[in-house]
Structure formats: C-alpha cells, structure tokens
Design a protein around this motif. Structure first.
Motif, mmCIF file in Angstrom:
data_model
loop_
_atom_site.group_PDB
_atom_site.id
_atom_site.type_symbol
_atom_site.label_atom_id
_atom_site.label_comp_id
_atom_site.label_asym_id
_atom_site.label_seq_id
_atom_site.Cartn_x
_atom_site.Cartn_y
_atom_site.Cartn_z
ATOM 1 N N ALA A 1 0.843 -1.195 0.000
ATOM 2 C CA ALA A 1 0.000 0.000 0.000
ATOM 3 C C ALA A 1 0.879 1.246 0.000
ATOM 4 O O ALA A 1 1.972 1.246 0.539
ATOM 5 C CB ALA A 1 -0.918 0.000 1.218
ATOM 6 N N GLN A 2 0.359 2.278 -0.649
ATOM 7 C CA GLN A 2 1.107 3.525 -0.726
ATOM 8 C C GLN A 2 0.759 4.423 0.454
ATOM 9 O O GLN A 2 -0.351 4.379 0.964
ATOM 10 C CB GLN A 2 0.754 4.269 -2.016
ATOM 11 N N THR A 3 1.704 5.229 0.840
ATOM 12 C CA THR A 3 1.451 6.262 1.848
ATOM 13 C C THR A 3 2.025 7.579 1.343
ATOM 14 O O THR A 3 3.022 7.597 0.622
ATOM 15 C CB THR A 3 2.083 5.921 3.206
ATOM 16 N N VAL A 4 1.366 8.656 1.719
ATOM 17 C CA VAL A 4 1.807 10.000 1.368
ATOM 18 C C VAL A 4 1.859 10.821 2.651
ATOM 19 O O VAL A 4 0.894 10.820 3.416
ATOM 20 C CB VAL A 4 0.847 10.651 0.354
ATOM 21 N N THR A 5 2.956 11.513 2.866
ATOM 22 C CA THR A 5 3.140 12.267 4.096
ATOM 23 C C THR A 5 3.451 13.727 3.803
ATOM 24 O O THR A 5 4.381 14.040 3.051
ATOM 25 C CB THR A 5 4.291 11.676 4.936
ATOM 26 N N GLN A 6 2.664 14.597 4.377
ATOM 27 C CA GLN A 6 2.942 16.034 4.346
ATOM 28 C C GLN A 6 3.235 16.444 5.783
ATOM 29 O O GLN A 6 2.354 16.399 6.635
ATOM 30 C CB GLN A 6 1.748 16.811 3.795
ATOM 31 N N TYR A 25 6.547 10.230 -0.117
ATOM 32 C CA TYR A 25 5.633 9.122 -0.357
ATOM 33 C C TYR A 25 6.397 7.813 -0.293
ATOM 34 O O TYR A 25 7.638 7.795 -0.346
ATOM 35 C CB TYR A 25 4.921 9.287 -1.707
ATOM 36 N N ASP A 26 5.656 6.752 -0.154
ATOM 37 C CA ASP A 26 6.273 5.435 -0.111
ATOM 38 C C ASP A 26 5.490 4.502 -1.026
ATOM 39 O O ASP A 26 4.257 4.427 -0.931
ATOM 40 C CB ASP A 26 6.276 4.885 1.319
ATOM 41 N N THR A 27 6.173 3.837 -1.916
ATOM 42 C CA THR A 27 5.541 2.891 -2.829
ATOM 43 C C THR A 27 6.585 1.915 -3.342
ATOM 44 O O THR A 27 7.781 2.239 -3.382
ATOM 45 C CB THR A 27 4.889 3.622 -4.015
ATOM 46 N N SER A 74 10.435 11.959 -2.963
ATOM 47 C CA SER A 74 10.093 13.295 -2.495
ATOM 48 C C SER A 74 9.476 14.094 -3.633
ATOM 49 O O SER A 74 9.912 13.986 -4.795
ATOM 50 C CB SER A 74 11.358 13.984 -1.979
ATOM 51 N N PHE A 75 8.482 14.909 -3.312
ATOM 52 C CA PHE A 75 7.739 15.637 -4.343
ATOM 53 C C PHE A 75 7.273 16.959 -3.751
ATOM 54 O O PHE A 75 6.149 17.096 -3.278
ATOM 55 C CB PHE A 75 6.548 14.776 -4.781
ATOM 56 N N SER A 76 8.127 17.967 -3.752
ATOM 57 C CA SER A 76 7.776 19.246 -3.130
ATOM 58 C C SER A 76 7.215 20.218 -4.164
ATOM 59 O O SER A 76 7.528 20.135 -5.355
ATOM 60 C CB SER A 76 8.987 19.848 -2.428
ATOM 61 N N CYS A 92 -0.999 16.795 -1.437
ATOM 62 C CA CYS A 92 -0.154 15.990 -2.298
ATOM 63 C C CYS A 92 -0.860 14.645 -2.477
ATOM 64 O O CYS A 92 -1.467 14.135 -1.521
ATOM 65 C CB CYS A 92 1.203 15.812 -1.613
ATOM 66 N N ALA A 93 -0.802 14.074 -3.672
ATOM 67 C CA ALA A 93 -1.521 12.828 -3.912
ATOM 68 C C ALA A 93 -0.747 11.926 -4.861
ATOM 69 O O ALA A 93 -0.045 12.400 -5.762
ATOM 70 C CB ALA A 93 -2.914 13.107 -4.475
ATOM 71 N N PHE A 94 -0.909 10.626 -4.651
ATOM 72 C CA PHE A 94 -0.252 9.583 -5.435
ATOM 73 C C PHE A 94 -1.316 8.750 -6.125
ATOM 74 O O PHE A 94 -2.366 8.472 -5.547
ATOM 75 C CB PHE A 94 0.552 8.694 -4.479
ATOM 76 N N VAL A 95 -1.037 8.339 -7.366
ATOM 77 C CA VAL A 95 -1.935 7.400 -8.028
ATOM 78 C C VAL A 95 -1.137 6.425 -8.876
ATOM 79 O O VAL A 95 -0.169 6.806 -9.543
ATOM 80 C CB VAL A 95 -2.998 8.137 -8.873
ATOM 81 N N SER A 96 -1.524 5.176 -8.836
ATOM 82 C CA SER A 96 -0.884 4.156 -9.648
ATOM 83 C C SER A 96 -1.242 4.359 -11.119
ATOM 84 O O SER A 96 -2.326 4.840 -11.437
ATOM 85 C CB SER A 96 -1.344 2.781 -9.182
#
Lengths: 117, 115
Positions: A1-6, A25-27, A74-76, A92-96
């Motif tokens: 599972a992915q996680t996103v941290t701000q 993020y972690d993926t 990292s994605f600033s 901030c958001a992640f999508v496969s």
C-alpha cells in the motif's frame, strides 16, 4: 500500500515571496503519477500540477513548479510570487498508473497555506 | 457534461436516517471514484467504478454503505442508518479510461451533516 506524508500542517508566506511545501511518499511501484491539489474554502478540488514518475524533468505550471526526487520519494511544490488567492489547503496525492489500483488517489494530510499581504 | 456534478450540495439527516448522494461524471469518462473527507481534512477512498462495474471497493464500510453506477443514470452513494461519524464531505471524481491519463476531475462535494 502507498502512503503520502505532508509534514507541514501549516505554512505562511508574504505576498510576492516564494514558499515550498513538502511531500514524501512510499511505494514499491515504478509507474505512477503525483499531483498537487489546491482546496480553497469553497472546498472545490483544483489540480495545480501533475508529474509522471517516468519523466525526469520537473513539471512547471506558471508560478508553480515541483522538485521531484524519485529515488528519495520526495515531491515538493514551489510557489513563486505568492498571491493572496493562493491561500488554501494543499494536498499531495499519489496514483498508480495501472492495475487494480488505477485512478485511486492516496492523499497526504494536507498543508494549510496562508498568504499575507 | 464538462464537469462532475454532485447533488445535493448539502444534506442533513437525523441519526438512523438514510442518506443518498448523487454524482454525474464527465461524459466519456470510464471511471468514477467516491472519497470521504472528514473534519480533519483527511481523504478516505471509498469505492471506484469502471463504467457500471465495481472496480475497487476496498474502502467501503459494507454494513451501511452501498453504491451504484447504472447506465444512463447518475451514480449514487447510499448510507443506511446514518451515524454521527458519517458527517463529512463526500467527493465524487471521474477519470478517462486507462492509458489516457490519470487526472481525476472532482465534483464540488456533498456536505452530509448527521444530527
């Protein structure tokens, strides 16, 4: 599972100055997209900028640019020449890019940005 | 249409009552997503559809939540026997088919208040 941290719950900046919002993020996936969304008090979700993971070049949209470091996950977001209208919550958001998780956004906790006159 | 349309904008229900929310995705988009944004602003994924088929329902509290996307009708999210903790803003988003970009276009949300 992915996680996103701000890690920044709140940020403030003076009008016309530059501010950077952090996101990690972690993926385990290799193909994915990253987004920054803006949510003003109207609560409408507005796409600010998008980055494809396979592109090394950092995305830029007018005053908004990103620093995408794939190895560091990292994605600033950098906002230049800040305007009062930039005051909002930023996510901030992640999508496969495919598979059964296609399109499913994983959001960070959000950062409240206030631009002061 | 050119935008995701959610109705109603606001909905107030007494605890235990049913709530039904609607979403019309952008014409031509194959995927529909429902998210719940609670007061702490955190987004929780609920369910997604590929046309009228459930694509991913891993976020759905199945006891009281259900959703449908039927042909030629708006998609719907229904909460049976609402609880205070269901108070949130529910967002619908749509995306084009896979391989054509993954940007999600959001509706303006439905604010559900359970009293």
């Amino acid at each position: 599972a992915q996680t996103v941290t701000q890690s920044q719950p709140e940020m403030s900046v003076q009008e016309a100055e530059t501010v950077t919002l952090s996101c990690t993020y972690d993926t385990s996936e290799n193909n994915y997209y990253l987004f920054w969304y803006k949510q003003p008090p109207s609560r409408q979700m507005i796409l600010v900028i998008r980055q494809e993971a396979y592109k090394q070049q950092n995305a830029t949209e007018n005053r908004f640019s990103v620093n995408f470091q794939k190895a560091a996950k990292s994605f600033s977001l950098k906002i230049s020449d800040s305007q009062l209208g930039d005051t909002a919550m930023y996510f901030c958001a992640f999508v496969s890019a495919g598979g059964t998780s296609y399109g499913k956004l994983t959001f960070g906790q959000g950062t409240i940005l206030t631009v002061h006159p | 249409g050119e935008e995701v349309a959610q109705t109603p904008k606001h909905l107030v229900r007494g605890e235990g009552q049913k709530a039904k929310l609607y979403c019309a995705p952008i014409k031509g988009h194959s995927y529909v997503f429902w998210y719940q944004q609670v007061l702490k602003n955190e987004f929780k994924f609920l369910i997604s559809f590929q046309n009228e088929n459930v694509f991913d329902e891993t976020g759905m509290p199945k006891e009281r939540f259900s959703a449908k996307c039927l042909p030629n009708s708006p998609c719907s999210l229904e909460i049976q026997a609402t609880k205070l903790e269901d108070s949130a803003v529910y967002f619908c988003a749509s995306s084009p088919q896979q391989g054509m970009g993954t940007e999600a276009f959001f509706g303006q949300g439905t604010r559900l208040t359970v009293v």
